[in-house]
Structures are given as C-alpha cells and as structure tokens.
Design an enzyme around this catalytic site. Structure first.
Site, short mmCIF file in Angstrom:
data_model
loop_
_atom_site.label_atom_id
_atom_site.label_comp_id
_atom_site.label_asym_id
_atom_site.label_seq_id
_atom_site.Cartn_x
_atom_site.Cartn_y
_atom_site.Cartn_z
N MET A 84 40.87 38.29 38.91
CA MET A 84 41.53 38.43 40.21
C MET A 84 41.44 37.07 40.92
O MET A 84 40.54 36.30 40.61
CB MET A 84 40.84 39.50 41.03
CG MET A 84 40.83 40.87 40.36
SD MET A 84 42.47 41.53 40.04
CE MET A 84 42.90 42.10 41.68
N ARG A 89 31.98 38.29 48.67
CA ARG A 89 33.13 39.16 48.93
C ARG A 89 34.05 39.13 47.72
O ARG A 89 34.49 38.06 47.31
CB ARG A 89 33.90 38.68 50.16
CG ARG A 89 33.20 39.02 51.46
CD ARG A 89 34.19 38.98 52.62
NE ARG A 89 34.60 37.63 52.93
CZ ARG A 89 33.99 36.84 53.82
NH1 ARG A 89 32.92 37.26 54.45
NH2 ARG A 89 34.44 35.63 54.07
N GLY A 90 34.30 40.27 47.15
CA GLY A 90 35.14 40.33 45.95
C GLY A 90 36.57 40.03 46.28
O GLY A 90 36.96 39.90 47.43
N CYS A 91 37.37 39.89 45.24
CA CYS A 91 38.80 39.68 45.44
C CYS A 91 39.48 41.02 45.61
O CYS A 91 38.93 42.05 45.27
CB CYS A 91 39.39 38.92 44.26
SG CYS A 91 38.73 37.27 44.15
N ILE A 92 40.66 40.97 46.16
CA ILE A 92 41.40 42.20 46.44
C ILE A 92 42.37 42.51 45.30
O ILE A 92 43.14 41.65 44.95
CB ILE A 92 42.20 42.05 47.74
CG1 ILE A 92 41.31 41.58 48.88
CG2 ILE A 92 42.86 43.37 48.10
CD1 ILE A 92 40.18 42.48 49.24
#
Lengths: 411, 105
Positions: free
Chosen positions: A158, B102-105
């Site tokens: 991602m 914070r992870g990716c969306i």
C-alpha cells in the site's frame, strides 16, 4: 491583473478543477492552463472490466483536451520540475510557466521496477497488471487462453489506487471461470500485505467472508520481495512462497517523478504532503493538490478526488481573495465493488467513519456493504456520469462532498 | 491505560504494547525490548534504524513505513527484514519506543 492558474495533470482531478474554476472566474479575471504529457484520458474504473471482455479498451479512452471547457489552455508536454521559490513550472519541451496559483493533480505512478524480478522474464505474459491499459489488454488475452492452474492476485504494498479493485478482480475471475465451466480447474489465491482482505475492519470481515464463499484462498501479511516469472512464484521478504501460473500484480505506487525533481514539493515516495481538510500543500500556501498525488489519508479513488474538488475550488477562490480557507473536506469516499454475476456492493466512508451496512445516500437508496443488482447498474451508469457530470465539474444530485450519516447503521 | 516495566522503569503502552509517549523511552530500554521481539543482540545496523525511527517520529509525528525506511534510512528493505523479522516497521517501532506507525489506507 488576471490570476495565473496552472494545473498540472488533466486526469480526473485536474480536469474537474479546471472546469469548475473556469465557471468561477471570467477570462479577464483568471487564465487557466492545464498541463499533461499525453492526450489520452483513461476512465480508470473501466480497466477492471477489460481483462474479462466486459468492456473494450477503446471505449474507456477519450482525448484529454476535449474534456476541458472553452477558455482553458491545454499544454501538452512532460513536466520537468517545479521551482517553488520562483513560482515557475519547467516543462520538458523547454517552456517555463509562471503561476500565481498551482494545482498538483498528476496522480500516482506505477513503479513495477522497484520490485525485484517483476519486470523481468514473463512480464506482460504470465505476470501482468490491469492497472494500465496495455496490461489490461494483455490480461484479456491471458485469461481467454487460460487452460487452468493457479491464478494469483497480489498487492505488493500500500498505498494503491482503488484499494477494492484487486478484490473485484478476484470476484470477477471466480465468475469468469464459472461462466466458462472451468472453475474446478482454476485455483484463485489473493495475496495481500494487509492483515485482512481490506483496510477497514467491518468491510474486511464481510469481504473476507465473500472470498471464502467463493473458494478464493486468502494469504495475508505477505510482503512481496521478489516476483519470479521463470519459476512462477512470489517470494516474500520473510521467505514465504506462493506459486502461480498467472500472476496479476498491483505494483508499487509512487508520486510522479517530477515531484522528486522539485525540491520541497514531495515526500520520500514523491507524494505531495497536503492538508487533509483544506487541500493546501505543506510546500507553499499558493500550491494546492488533490487526488492520488497527495498523501492525505483517504483512499486513492476517483470519488475522493471528486469530493475534494468541491472543497479545493472553494479554497482556491478564498486564497486568491485573501480570505481564510475552509477546512471542510472530511475524507468522503464512495466506491462500488463489483462482485460478479451482475451484482455489486457499495461502500461509503470518510476519515473517521469506516464503511458499515445501511443505505446510501439516505435511509432509502442503494444498499451498503451488501451485494445487489442495483449497485451493479449504478456502477455501469457511473461511466456516463463521469464524462458528463463529474469531469465537467457539475454536482451530482444527492451526492455531496460531506459524507451522509442518515441510512448508515452506526454503532 | 496499560503500563509495562522496562529496564526497571514503568512506561505507558497501548493494548498492543506500543509506547504511547516516546519521551518515556531511553536507549537502555532497547536491548530488553528487542529480546521481547526475539532479537538477542542489537548491532550497529539495528541502531541505525532505531535512531532513524526516533528522528522520523519526532519530525513527522509517525514512524515510517517499511518502504519509506528502505528509501531513506540507508538500510535496504531486504536487510530490514533480516534485522527485524516479521515486519520491520512494527517491530522496529516497538524497540524504538514509538507509537504504532499509522498504516496506509
């Protein structure tokens, strides 16, 4: 003096921004120039359907300049770099364009060469992607001649454009091979770096269940380090392997290379740090950005770009008038998920609210997070709206930039 | 809020064991945090990554992604997986005493 507005990119965001701005300003109040490197505007949601013979590649491409209204300049050239201190864009053809206000709308770029082996032997044949027009056409041939075996769908990492599209590809592949009476000869495996089928918990559980119902194997937390086209296997950084006969890869994404050549504009992946609510960039007050080019924590999707456009244009007008910006963009996204057999799901969400069941846009409407024929028809109809309402910058009745909560089952 | 004791000091953590306040971390805690993740001894390359994680957190308010680390820390993604197996971004964040990236969306 007329404001000089330069818009980089004539895709979804650049086009709708140019058309909206042209309506805001008379030609004596602002000059608007749009720059892009080619004249092919691809309706990207259509790329999903090409491999399955459900749409023709030619039917999803139109000239970029024809989507721009009268009074908007179109300059076709690659972009070399932006000089932030001089408020000047340097183009590949040697032209220098000075601006009072710049809009970055150049989207995301695919960087398959950053993954070991991906563009090596088998690339374009047994290893391909539907994220480009050529790749989608190649996959149409590969699927038409597929005699059975292991089909693997893999997201390398991602962020990617349209995070639901790889799932849609898996659902459509299940339908496609059933339709051809050969599903029993095809193993479909969905390989993702995430810890579930999707990023958001409620939707991830539902979508994961749908993969299971369809006999599609789900491999999670797989960080692809190498694609071995010759040996037919994906290899993760922690040395797990997934074998394939045909691999559908969603390559790494980055921002556009010119962003990296423009000191101060982008981050380490060439995305442009942008305020998630006002859409003003961190680089300079007179540079705004929207769509896939930014780093805002929303999905990289056309609907996001569309909703951002409304807020962005309002803020450009405020900025040029010396007024305070409106921080109202809420991260609203709205995505159809094609699930095969003439059905689709719909999800509607924003920065704070994950996708949940219910109806859209209100208590009566399209079912959310649930398969239905109505959603499939909505998805097909959307292509008409895209060319005739969204790009011209018209509001779609009942569908605004703010995410609606009526109709959603909120806990 | 949960707490845990590292190197004799009580610190605040979240439900998954990530530090919630990076200022509570000291370099003396790193070896013990690393052992919890199955890393027996911290080498120079480990420390390169740890210091980079701390710096990114301080400057940007979140730890980097693995890809971001690979591009900017001077350590390749492949090496990162050798140094911090089972997910470099998360494991390195734990050892460096910073919140979950914070992870990716």
């Amino acid at each position: 003096m007329a404001h000089r507005i330069i818009i980089l990119g004539a895709g979804t965001g650049g086009t709708l921004t140019a058309n909206r701005l042209r309506r805001e300003y008379g030609t004596d109040e602002a000059t608007i120039t749009v720059v892009d490197q080619d004249d092919q505007h691809v309706y990207q949601p259509g790329l999903l359907f090409v491999p399955f013979g459900l749409t023709r590649a030619d039917d999803i491409v139109r000239p970029r300049h024809e989507q721009l209204h009268d009074g908007i300049g179109y300059h076709q050239s690659p972009i070399d770099r932006v000089d932030l201190d001089a408020d000047t864009v340097h183009l590949g053809d040697g032209a220098e364009l000075g601006y009072d206000l710049l809009v970055v709308a150049t989207g995301a770029a695919l960087v398959p060469e950053e993954t070991e082996g991906l563009t090596g032997p088998g690339w374009g044949e047994t290893v391909n992607t539907f994220y480009t027009l050529d790749g989608a056409k190649g996959l149409e041939q590969s699927l038409a001649h597929f005699e059975g075996g292991r089909l693997v769908i893999n997201i390398v990492d991602m962020p990617i454009k349209c995070p639901v599209a790889p799932l849609e590809f898996a659902f459509l592949a299940d339908w496609f091979f059933q339709d051809r009476k050969m599903r029993d000869r095809v193993e479909i495996t969905y390989v993702t770096p995430l810890d579930a089928a999707f990023t958001k918990p409620v939707a991830a559980a539902r979508l994961g269940g749908m993969l299971e119902e369809r006999g599609i194997e789900l491999v999670t937390e797989f960080n692809t380090g190498e694609v071995d086209g010759t040996g037919g296997r994906l290899v993760s950084y922690d040395e797990r392997e997934v074998p394939f006969d045909l691999a559908v890869i969603i390559p790494l994404h980055g921002g556009q290379p010119y962003v990296g050549r423009s000191p101060g504009l982008g981050d380490e992946l060439d995305f442009v740090p942008t305020d998630p609510n006002t859409l003003q960039t961190a680089a300079r007050p007179n540079i705004f950005a929207l769509g896939d080019a930014t780093n805002v924590p929303a999905s990289k999707a056309g609907s996001v770009t569309h909703f951002e456009g409304e807020v962005l244009v309002g803020n450009i007008v405020r900025f040029l008038a010396g007024e305070t910006l409106d921080g109202s963009y809420d991260g609203h996204a709205n995505c159809f998920i094609e699930t095969g057999f003439g059905k689709a799901m719909l999800i509607d969400f924003n920065y704070d609210q994950e996708p949940v069941p219910g109806h859209f846009p209100s208590t009566v409407g399209m079912p959310l997070l649930k398969e239905s024929r109505l959603n499939h028809l909505g998805k097909l109809m959307f292509q008409w709206f895209y060319w005739h309402a969204l790009l011209p910058g018209r509001d779609i009745p009942g569908v605004g930039a703010d995410m609606p909560t009526a109709g959603k089952q909120l806990s | 809020m949960p707490t845990k004791t590292v190197a004799g000091v009580t610190v605040d953590v979240n439900d998954e064991g990530f530090f919630t306040d990076p200022s509570q971390w000291t370099e003396e805690m790193a070896p013990e945090l690393a052992r919890e993740e199955g890393i027996d001894s911290l080498t120079d390359p480990h420390w390169t990554v740890i210091r980079f994680m701390r710096k990114e957190q301080a400057e940007k308010g979140t730890g980097p992604t693995v890809r971001g680390l690979g591009k900017t820390s001077g350590v390749t993604v492949k090496e990162l997986y050798q140094l911090f197996p089972k997910g470099p971004a998360k494991i390195a964040a734990r050892v460096s005493g910073i919140p979950k990236p914070r992870g990716c969306i």
